[in-house]
Design a protein around this motif. Sequence first.
Motif, mmCIF file in Angstrom:
data_model
loop_
_atom_site.group_PDB
_atom_site.id
_atom_site.type_symbol
_atom_site.label_atom_id
_atom_site.label_comp_id
_atom_site.label_asym_id
_atom_site.label_seq_id
_atom_site.Cartn_x
_atom_site.Cartn_y
_atom_site.Cartn_z
ATOM 1 N N SER A 30 65.660 69.584 16.465
ATOM 2 C CA SER A 30 66.631 70.243 15.594
ATOM 3 C C SER A 30 67.400 69.204 14.781
ATOM 4 O O SER A 30 67.761 69.444 13.627
ATOM 5 N N SER A 31 67.697 68.088 15.395
ATOM 6 C CA SER A 31 68.394 67.010 14.702
ATOM 7 C C SER A 31 68.015 65.689 15.353
ATOM 8 O O SER A 31 67.494 65.656 16.472
ATOM 9 N N VAL A 50 69.548 66.105 9.921
ATOM 10 C CA VAL A 50 69.176 67.462 10.314
ATOM 11 C C VAL A 50 68.029 68.017 9.464
ATOM 12 O O VAL A 50 67.133 68.692 9.983
ATOM 13 N N THR A 92 67.567 65.804 19.398
ATOM 14 C CA THR A 92 68.336 66.840 20.096
ATOM 15 C C THR A 92 67.814 68.213 19.724
ATOM 16 O O THR A 92 67.553 68.498 18.557
ATOM 17 N N THR A 94 68.945 72.034 19.671
ATOM 18 C CA THR A 94 70.186 72.809 19.701
ATOM 19 C C THR A 94 70.247 73.709 20.930
ATOM 20 O O THR A 94 71.256 73.775 21.617
ATOM 21 N N ALA A 96 68.574 73.480 23.799
ATOM 22 C CA ALA A 96 68.556 72.762 25.078
ATOM 23 C C ALA A 96 69.835 71.964 25.300
ATOM 24 O O ALA A 96 70.235 71.744 26.429
ATOM 25 N N GLY A 97 70.474 71.528 24.217
ATOM 26 C CA GLY A 97 71.709 70.764 24.352
ATOM 27 C C GLY A 97 71.503 69.283 24.571
ATOM 28 O O GLY A 97 72.174 68.457 23.988
ATOM 29 N N LYS A 98 70.530 68.933 25.415
ATOM 30 C CA LYS A 98 70.356 67.532 25.778
ATOM 31 C C LYS A 98 69.663 66.757 24.674
ATOM 32 O O LYS A 98 69.018 67.316 23.794
ATOM 33 N N SER A 99 69.805 65.414 24.760
ATOM 34 C CA SER A 99 69.139 64.516 23.818
ATOM 35 C C SER A 99 68.065 63.716 24.542
ATOM 36 O O SER A 99 68.232 63.349 25.702
ATOM 37 N N PHE A 101 66.068 60.215 24.260
ATOM 38 C CA PHE A 101 66.233 58.916 23.626
ATOM 39 C C PHE A 101 64.930 58.124 23.629
ATOM 40 O O PHE A 101 64.123 58.224 24.554
#
Lengths: 111, 114
Positions: A30-31, A50, A92, A94, A96-99, A101
Motif C-alpha cells: 500500500s505504501s 504511496v 506497509t 494498510t 495488516a498495519g505492520k511493516s 523491512f
Amino acid sequence: TQLLEQSPQFLSIQEGENLTVYCNSSSVFSSLQWYRQEPGEGPVLLVTVVTGGEVKKLKRLTFQFGDARKDSSLHITAAQPGDTGLYLCAGTDTNAGKSTFGDGTTLTVKP
Amino acid sequence: GAGVSQSPRYKVAKRGQDVALRCDPISGHVSLFWYQQALGQGPEFLTYFQNEAQLDKSGLPSDRFFAERPEGSVSTLKIQRTQQEDSAVYLCASSLDSSNQPQHFGDGTRLSIL
C-alpha cells in the motif's frame, strides 16, 4: 511471504559523489517507507511514497516509487559525511498495519 | 519526552532467565508495534496492538515470547526461558493509527543472552 531486497548491501563513497540505492519487492505494498538508522538508535522516517510512479525530493535526496508499486530507489546528490548510516526501506499494508523491512544499505561517506 | 521511550536500553541475562522489556509510546498513539532487529539485518515484525487489543502476533518466534498492552498505552514484551538466539535489539514503534500513518521508533533495547 513478502520480501524486500535492498542493494547494494554496502556502499562506500567519497564526499561529493552521487549514489543510488535500490529496494525491490516480490509483492505490491500500500505504501513504502525509507528510513535512516544510526548505530544505537531507532530508524528515523525519511519519506513515505504511496502512488505508483511517485517522485519525492527531500533536499539532496530523491525518492522514486515504481509504477507497479513493487520497487523504489533513493538517490543522493553530492553526498556528505553526515549522510553516513543504514538506509532501510519498508513496505506497509494498510489492512495488516505492520511493516516489512529490507536488510538495508550501509552507506559510508568519506570526507 | 515527546518520542517513544524504551527501557532498559541494555539488558544482559543468563540463558534460561526471563526478561521484560518496556515501551512507552507517544501519547495518543493508537497503534504499537514490536520488532526484532538482529545484527546486520533490518527489523522483523513481532506483534501489533491497536489500543489494548493485540491484532497480530504472527511474528512472535515461539510461545516463549509474550506481549501485552493492558491499558492501551505502555506495552511490555516478555521473553521466558531466554536462549542465545534471542540476542538482538528489540524496537518498539507507535503511530496514530495503522492507516498509512508513519511509525515512530524508539531507540530499542539491546538484549544479550550469555
